[in-house]
Design an enzyme around this catalytic site. Structure first.
Site, PDB file in Angstrom:
ATOM      1  N   GLY A   1       0.916  -1.303  -0.294  1.00 15.78           N
ATOM      2  CA  GLY A   1      -0.236  -0.054  -0.118  1.00 15.78           C
ATOM      3  C   GLY A   1       0.905   1.270  -0.007  1.00 15.78           C
ATOM      4  O   GLY A   1       0.282   2.523   0.070  1.00 15.78           O
TER       5      GLY A   1
ATOM      6  N   PRO B   1       4.796  -5.171  -0.950  1.00 16.37           N
ATOM      7  CA  PRO B   1       4.509  -4.040  -2.048  1.00 16.37           C
ATOM      8  C   PRO B   1       4.329  -4.414  -3.343  1.00 16.37           C
ATOM      9  O   PRO B   1       4.859  -5.500  -3.812  1.00 16.37           O
ATOM     10  CB  PRO B   1       5.770  -3.190  -1.912  1.00 16.37           C
ATOM     11  CG  PRO B   1       6.989  -4.061  -1.465  1.00 16.37           C
ATOM     12  CD  PRO B   1       6.376  -5.274  -0.833  1.00 16.37           C
ATOM     13  N   GLY B   2       3.473  -3.769  -4.045  1.00 13.77           N
ATOM     14  CA  GLY B   2       2.998  -3.928  -5.321  1.00 13.77           C
ATOM     15  C   GLY B   2       3.378  -2.626  -6.236  1.00 13.77           C
ATOM     16  O   GLY B   2       4.191  -2.695  -6.900  1.00 13.77           O
ATOM     17  N   ARG B   3       2.389  -1.795  -6.277  1.00 16.28           N
ATOM     18  CA  ARG B   3       2.464  -0.557  -6.795  1.00 16.28           C
ATOM     19  C   ARG B   3       3.987   0.271  -6.690  1.00 16.28           C
ATOM     20  O   ARG B   3       4.331   0.962  -7.657  1.00 16.28           O
ATOM     21  CB  ARG B   3       1.530   0.564  -6.212  1.00 16.28           C
ATOM     22  CG  ARG B   3       1.123   1.674  -6.980  1.00 16.28           C
ATOM     23  CD  ARG B   3       0.483   2.622  -5.990  1.00 16.28           C
ATOM     24  NE  ARG B   3      -1.022   2.068  -5.571  1.00 16.28           N
ATOM     25  CZ  ARG B   3      -2.182   1.974  -6.345  1.00 16.28           C
ATOM     26  NH1 ARG B   3      -2.129   2.626  -7.391  1.00 16.28           N
ATOM     27  NH2 ARG B   3      -3.255   1.496  -5.675  1.00 16.28           N
TER      28      ARG B   3
ATOM     29  N   ARG C   1      -7.923   2.845 -14.512  1.00 13.39           N
ATOM     30  CA  ARG C   1      -8.051   3.617 -13.269  1.00 13.39           C
ATOM     31  C   ARG C   1      -8.613   5.298 -13.140  1.00 13.39           C
ATOM     32  O   ARG C   1      -9.402   5.297 -12.227  1.00 13.39           O
ATOM     33  CB  ARG C   1      -6.549   3.668 -12.700  1.00 13.39           C
ATOM     34  CG  ARG C   1      -5.914   2.301 -12.099  1.00 13.39           C
ATOM     35  CD  ARG C   1      -4.518   2.442 -11.581  1.00 13.39           C
ATOM     36  NE  ARG C   1      -4.730   2.959 -10.317  1.00 13.39           N
ATOM     37  CZ  ARG C   1      -4.263   3.860  -9.836  1.00 13.39           C
ATOM     38  NH1 ARG C   1      -4.098   4.988 -10.722  1.00 13.39           N
ATOM     39  NH2 ARG C   1      -4.706   4.348  -8.505  1.00 13.39           N
TER      40      ARG C   1
ATOM     41  N   TYR D   1     -11.420   4.830 -10.465  1.00 14.95           N
ATOM     42  CA  TYR D   1     -11.037   5.644  -9.201  1.00 14.95           C
ATOM     43  C   TYR D   1     -11.035   7.015  -9.414  1.00 14.95           C
ATOM     44  O   TYR D   1     -10.328   7.626  -8.528  1.00 14.95           O
ATOM     45  CB  TYR D   1      -9.960   5.145  -8.439  1.00 14.95           C
ATOM     46  CG  TYR D   1      -9.208   3.691  -8.368  1.00 14.95           C
ATOM     47  CD1 TYR D   1     -10.194   2.666  -7.723  1.00 14.95           C
ATOM     48  CD2 TYR D   1      -8.294   3.238  -8.892  1.00 14.95           C
ATOM     49  CE1 TYR D   1      -9.800   1.381  -7.816  1.00 14.95           C
ATOM     50  CE2 TYR D   1      -7.899   1.860  -8.877  1.00 14.95           C
ATOM     51  CZ  TYR D   1      -8.509   1.063  -8.225  1.00 14.95           C
ATOM     52  OH  TYR D   1      -8.259  -0.314  -8.278  1.00 14.95           O
TER      53      TYR D   1
ATOM     54  N   CYS E   1     -16.172   3.541 -26.285  1.00 13.81           N
ATOM     55  CA  CYS E   1     -17.663   4.226 -26.309  1.00 13.81           C
ATOM     56  C   CYS E   1     -18.253   4.495 -24.801  1.00 13.81           C
ATOM     57  O   CYS E   1     -18.942   3.831 -24.455  1.00 13.81           O
ATOM     58  CB  CYS E   1     -18.496   3.368 -27.108  1.00 13.81           C
ATOM     59  SG  CYS E   1     -17.857   3.089 -28.881  1.00 13.81           S
TER      60      CYS E   1
ATOM     61  N   TYR F   1      -1.320  -1.515 -12.003  1.00  9.75           N
ATOM     62  CA  TYR F   1      -2.755  -1.801 -12.216  1.00  9.75           C
ATOM     63  C   TYR F   1      -3.051  -1.357 -13.533  1.00  9.75           C
ATOM     64  O   TYR F   1      -4.221  -0.631 -13.496  1.00  9.75           O
ATOM     65  CB  TYR F   1      -3.716  -1.116 -10.934  1.00  9.75           C
ATOM     66  CG  TYR F   1      -3.199  -1.904  -9.899  1.00  9.75           C
ATOM     67  CD1 TYR F   1      -3.393  -2.878  -9.389  1.00  9.75           C
ATOM     68  CD2 TYR F   1      -2.142  -1.093  -8.865  1.00  9.75           C
ATOM     69  CE1 TYR F   1      -3.073  -3.759  -8.184  1.00  9.75           C
ATOM     70  CE2 TYR F   1      -1.852  -1.761  -7.631  1.00  9.75           C
ATOM     71  CZ  TYR F   1      -2.002  -2.975  -7.267  1.00  9.75           C
ATOM     72  OH  TYR F   1      -1.722  -3.539  -6.108  1.00  9.75           O
TER      73      TYR F   1
HETATM   74  C1  LIG Z   1      -3.156  -4.958  -3.215  1.00 10.61           C
HETATM   75  C2  LIG Z   1      -2.412  -5.815  -2.231  1.00 10.61           C
HETATM   76  C3  LIG Z   1      -1.003  -5.515  -2.130  1.00 10.61           C
HETATM   77  C4  LIG Z   1      -0.292  -4.543  -2.720  1.00 10.61           C
HETATM   78  O1  LIG Z   1      -0.868  -3.451  -2.449  1.00 10.61           O
HETATM   79  P1  LIG Z   1      -0.029  -2.136  -3.390  1.00 10.61           P
HETATM   80  O2  LIG Z   1      -0.889  -1.021  -3.193  1.00 10.61           O
HETATM   81  O3  LIG Z   1       0.143  -2.394  -4.842  1.00 10.61           O
HETATM   82  O4  LIG Z   1       1.171  -2.121  -2.822  1.00 10.61           O
HETATM   83  C5  LIG Z   1      -0.523  -6.515  -1.183  1.00 10.61           C
HETATM   84  N1  LIG Z   1      -1.079  -7.361  -0.127  1.00 10.61           N
HETATM   85  C6  LIG Z   1      -2.622  -7.538  -0.414  1.00 10.61           C
HETATM   86  C7  LIG Z   1      -3.167  -8.678   0.413  1.00 10.61           C
HETATM   87  C8  LIG Z   1      -3.127  -6.802  -1.433  1.00 10.61           C
HETATM   88  O5  LIG Z   1      -4.430  -7.087  -1.751  1.00 10.61           O
END
Ligand SMILES: *Cc1c(COP(=O)(O)O)cnc(C)c1O
Length: 431
Positions: free
Chosen positions: A243, A285-287, A324, A328, A355, A384
């Site tokens: 997050g 972490p992802g984002r 996105r 959002y 469209c 994403y």
């Molecule tokens: C989406 C998610 C993440 C990653 O969130 P980011 O905002 O992309 O860092 C980590 N853990 C869980 C369980 C998630 O659902």
């Protein structure tokens, strides 16, 4: 520098973006390997190497192609998957099972079966029924699996409602209510089929304040202590989720340590007071690993100047490659990649070709006067974007290219019309 201007053109990790657009066609997702590797280096410096007994699991859902997961494997990180498809992608690149963690609020039987048969490192259980399904599979396959419980710490986070996950009214996590949580913990501890190792939370996404992580951690530590007191059972691993926010337009980017240092301080302090060894700490972490490393290139088509209202500049992609803004109200910024040396004397709205009136990528942005054929670059689309792409209006999903120091590598081919029709069937009686 990841971004450079040379001869009026935007260069990205040493590659001329206008040439990339020509070579691969547009829309095109481009990822800077240098940037991804820099983020991973930051994770190492600020977390993995700084604190022993820690792990980073990349949240694959942010961007989960085969090449990306291979890169994560080579960098030695773990991966967090949330579906059979993501798990299959990891398996297909030979991702070591013990470094795979399986999240998700409604894992299907077949998905759990695949995970247990492959022997994934952990399954992060997200509901009471899930434990029973897992036990059933372990019994049939004769395999034991590590599990953790994802809990809902009941904290609010300052982000878009659709990406908050830690508050009590959420489809994610097991509520920490006395009559729900502790019987579930007891079941997990007593189960002969699973190895109960820890607790997990994920409070939301795109956060710039460490308050919700810290608040959730306090709640979690309280329950870790309760579990010790009630069951004489020691939680060996805690997972603090992901997050961590990134810069899309003008957000104040925080170093990872802004989150991890106070979290680790609190954990260390808590265990020191108790005179116990602290558990393994994991972040997901992802984002923040891929978001800023990705850009999307588009070609300008129609331009509609509605006198006194707005100038719409249409590009050849849109909500199909980046949902996105529509989902959002996410904000992005961009440039005209072939007009980097010209003054930004025009104000336009960049819209997609789908469209839907909501198919707007960037509202009211200042750019040099655009013309049909210009290449638009939208920044920070690495998370994403591709992973949420769709075939709406039967638009093919764009190609993905990795770039590093002037070299480009195709990692996902552009979908063809034939690809989109591959699974479609016209019943013979219709012909
Ligand atoms: C989406 C998610 C993440 C990653 O969130 P980011 O905002 O992309 O860092 C980590 N853990 C869980 C369980 C998630 O659902």
């Amino acid at each position: 520098m990841i971004y450079e201007e040379k001869g009026g053109r935007l260069h990205f990790d040493g590659c001329d973006t206008v040439s990339l657009a020509k070579k691969y066609g547009t829309p095109l997702y481009v990822y800077s390997l240098t940037d991804i590797q820099n983020r991973i280096a930051e994770l190492r410096d600020d977390f993995l190497d700084k604190y022993d007994n820690t792990r980073v699991a990349y949240a694959a859902k942010a961007f989960s192609t085969s090449a990306m997961l291979k890169l994560i494997d080579k960098e030695g990180l773990s991966v967090d998957v949330v579906s059979g498809g993501e798990l299959y992608t990891a398996i297909s690149v030979g991702f070591p099972a013990e470094r795979i963690e399986f999240n998700g609020n409604n894992k299907l039987y077949e998905e759990l079966l695949l995970a247990i048969e492959y022997g994934v490192g952990r399954i992060i259980v997200d509901g009471i029924e899930e434990l029973q399904i897992i036990e059933g599979i372990c019994e049939v396959t004769g395999k034991k699996t590590n599990i953790m419980y994802r809990v809902t710490p009941g904290v609010k986070s300052e982000t878009h409602e659709y990406i908050t996950t830690g508050k009590k009214d959420s489809k994610f996590g097991i509520p920490l209510d006395e009559e729900v949580f502790y019987p579930a913990v007891e079941d997990a501890i007593r189960s002969p089929w699973v190895n109960f190792i820890g607790l997990h939370f994920h409070v939301g996404s795109q956060l710039f304040d460490n308050g919700s992580h810290l608040g959730a951690l306090d709640v979690l530590l309280h329950h870790v202590d309760e579990i010790r007191n009630r069951f004489s059972f020691e939680i060996r691993e805690i997972n603090l989720g992901g997050g961590f926010g990134i810069r899309y337009t003008d957000e104040p980017r925080r170093p990872l340590s802004y989150f991890t240092d106070p979290l680790m301080d609190r954990i260390k302090g808590h265990y020191k007071e108790l005179g116990l060894d602290r558990p393994t700490v994991v972040i997901e972490p992802g984002r923040s690993i891929v978001g800023e490393a990705g850009i999307t290139l588009y070609t300008v088509g129609n331009i509609k100047d509605i006198e006194g209202v707005r100038k719409y500049v249409s590009v050849d992609g849109g909500m199909t490659d980046n949902i996105r803004p529509a989902l959002y109200q996410a904000r992005y910024t961009g440039v005209i990649a072939n007009k980097m040396d010209l003054g930004k004397d025009d104000k336009v709205t960049i819209c997609g070709k789908c469209c839907e009136s909501g198919d707007i990528l960037i509202k009211d942005i200042n750019v040099p006067s655009p013309e049909s054929g210009d290449v638009i670059c939208v920044f920070s689309t690495g998370a994403y974007g591709h992973s949420m792409a769709s075939n709406y209006n039967k638009n093919p999903i764009p190609a993905v290219v990795f770039v590093k120091e002037g070299k480009d590598y195709l990692v996902v081919k552009r979908q063809t019309y034939q690809d989109m029709l591959r699974n479609e069937i016209v019943p013979s009686w219709m012909i």
